[in-house]
Scaffold this motif. Sequence first.
Motif, PDB file in Angstrom:
ATOM      1  N   LYS A 106       6.482  -5.001   6.564  1.00 31.62           N
ATOM      2  CA  LYS A 106       7.513  -4.003   6.291  1.00 31.62           C
ATOM      3  C   LYS A 106       6.873  -2.620   6.131  1.00 31.62           C
ATOM      4  N   ILE A 107       7.518  -1.616   6.708  1.00 32.49           N
ATOM      5  CA  ILE A 107       7.109  -0.216   6.534  1.00 32.49           C
ATOM      6  C   ILE A 107       8.330   0.581   6.087  1.00 32.49           C
ATOM      7  N   GLY A 108       8.185   1.330   4.997  1.00 29.68           N
ATOM      8  CA  GLY A 108       9.287   2.118   4.480  1.00 29.68           C
ATOM      9  C   GLY A 108       8.904   3.568   4.277  1.00 29.68           C
ATOM     10  N   VAL A 115       5.262   3.627   2.499  1.00 33.72           N
ATOM     11  CA  VAL A 115       4.788   2.408   1.844  1.00 33.72           C
ATOM     12  C   VAL A 115       4.768   1.288   2.883  1.00 33.72           C
ATOM     13  N   ALA A 116       3.666   0.541   2.927  1.00 34.83           N
ATOM     14  CA  ALA A 116       3.541  -0.610   3.820  1.00 34.83           C
ATOM     15  C   ALA A 116       3.389  -1.872   2.985  1.00 34.83           C
ATOM     16  N   TYR A 120       0.840  -1.197   0.000  1.00 36.10           N
ATOM     17  CA  TYR A 120       0.000   0.000   0.000  1.00 36.10           C
ATOM     18  C   TYR A 120       0.873   1.244   0.000  1.00 36.10           C
ATOM     19  N   ASP A 121       0.645   2.127  -0.997  1.00 37.95           N
ATOM     20  CA  ASP A 121       1.376   3.385  -1.137  1.00 37.95           C
ATOM     21  C   ASP A 121       0.490   4.504  -0.578  1.00 37.95           C
ATOM     22  N   VAL A 122       0.934   5.105   0.540  1.00 32.13           N
ATOM     23  CA  VAL A 122       0.124   6.129   1.208  1.00 32.13           C
ATOM     24  C   VAL A 122      -0.026   7.359   0.328  1.00 32.13           C
ATOM     25  N   GLU A 123       1.048   7.795  -0.346  1.00 34.71           N
ATOM     26  CA  GLU A 123       0.983   9.002  -1.178  1.00 34.71           C
ATOM     27  C   GLU A 123       0.011   8.821  -2.342  1.00 34.71           C
TER      28      GLU A 123
END
Length: 218
Positions: A191-193, A208-209, A10-13
């Motif tokens: 993973k969280i980046g 991004v998660a 999942y891309d937050v932006e």
Amino acid sequence: MAKATVKGKYDVEKNAGSAVATVAFYAGDVRLKASVTDATVVKGPSLNGLVLSVEKPGTFILDCDVPRKDFRFQFMNTVKVLEKPLSLTYIHFHAPNRTTMDGTLTFDPANKVSCNYAFGTGNFRVKYAYAHGSLRRTVFEPTYDFSKGAWDFAVSRKFEGDDTVRASYETSRKNLKLEWSRDTKVNGIFKIGASVDMAEEQKTPKLVAESTWNFDLL
């Protein structure tokens, strides 16, 4: 034996997510895989995102992108250089006619050097990895990109348990990344980046998660 892997991202932006599901069957020392993405089912069953693979671990991988009618060939081998293991990987992408060669020379459990070369482009990267300490939980990875004439730096730390933190900086793009991951046999990999473009005036992190689950089918 058959295993399944499901990976969600999942891309937050972009406020958007994606998913990939893979099923692998073992036939002797050869593994057969089929992968699909959310594009395969989101508008009804289709061939979009379908990839079929044949793999012999440590020897070769053949991927077939069905909708694009494209192939990727990968061959792996390990040889001895001055009694040190040198792992070689040759990858050829059929449609773009692109070929790369990777090599990793392991001096000891704490030190190794890796090279990546893309034929026809002149792109050449060299990375040195040093694992610090008796348990080698902290790893330093400086990389030099000859085509860009620039350094990249990364450091990762594995903590007791299942957590790993990694930070990296690409000097050519002025991009700073920070990543936290947890790898457990029960809950899979989470993973969280976060990445920041240091050249922008407003340095807003891009988040991004990603989660990965593994299942035994048979």
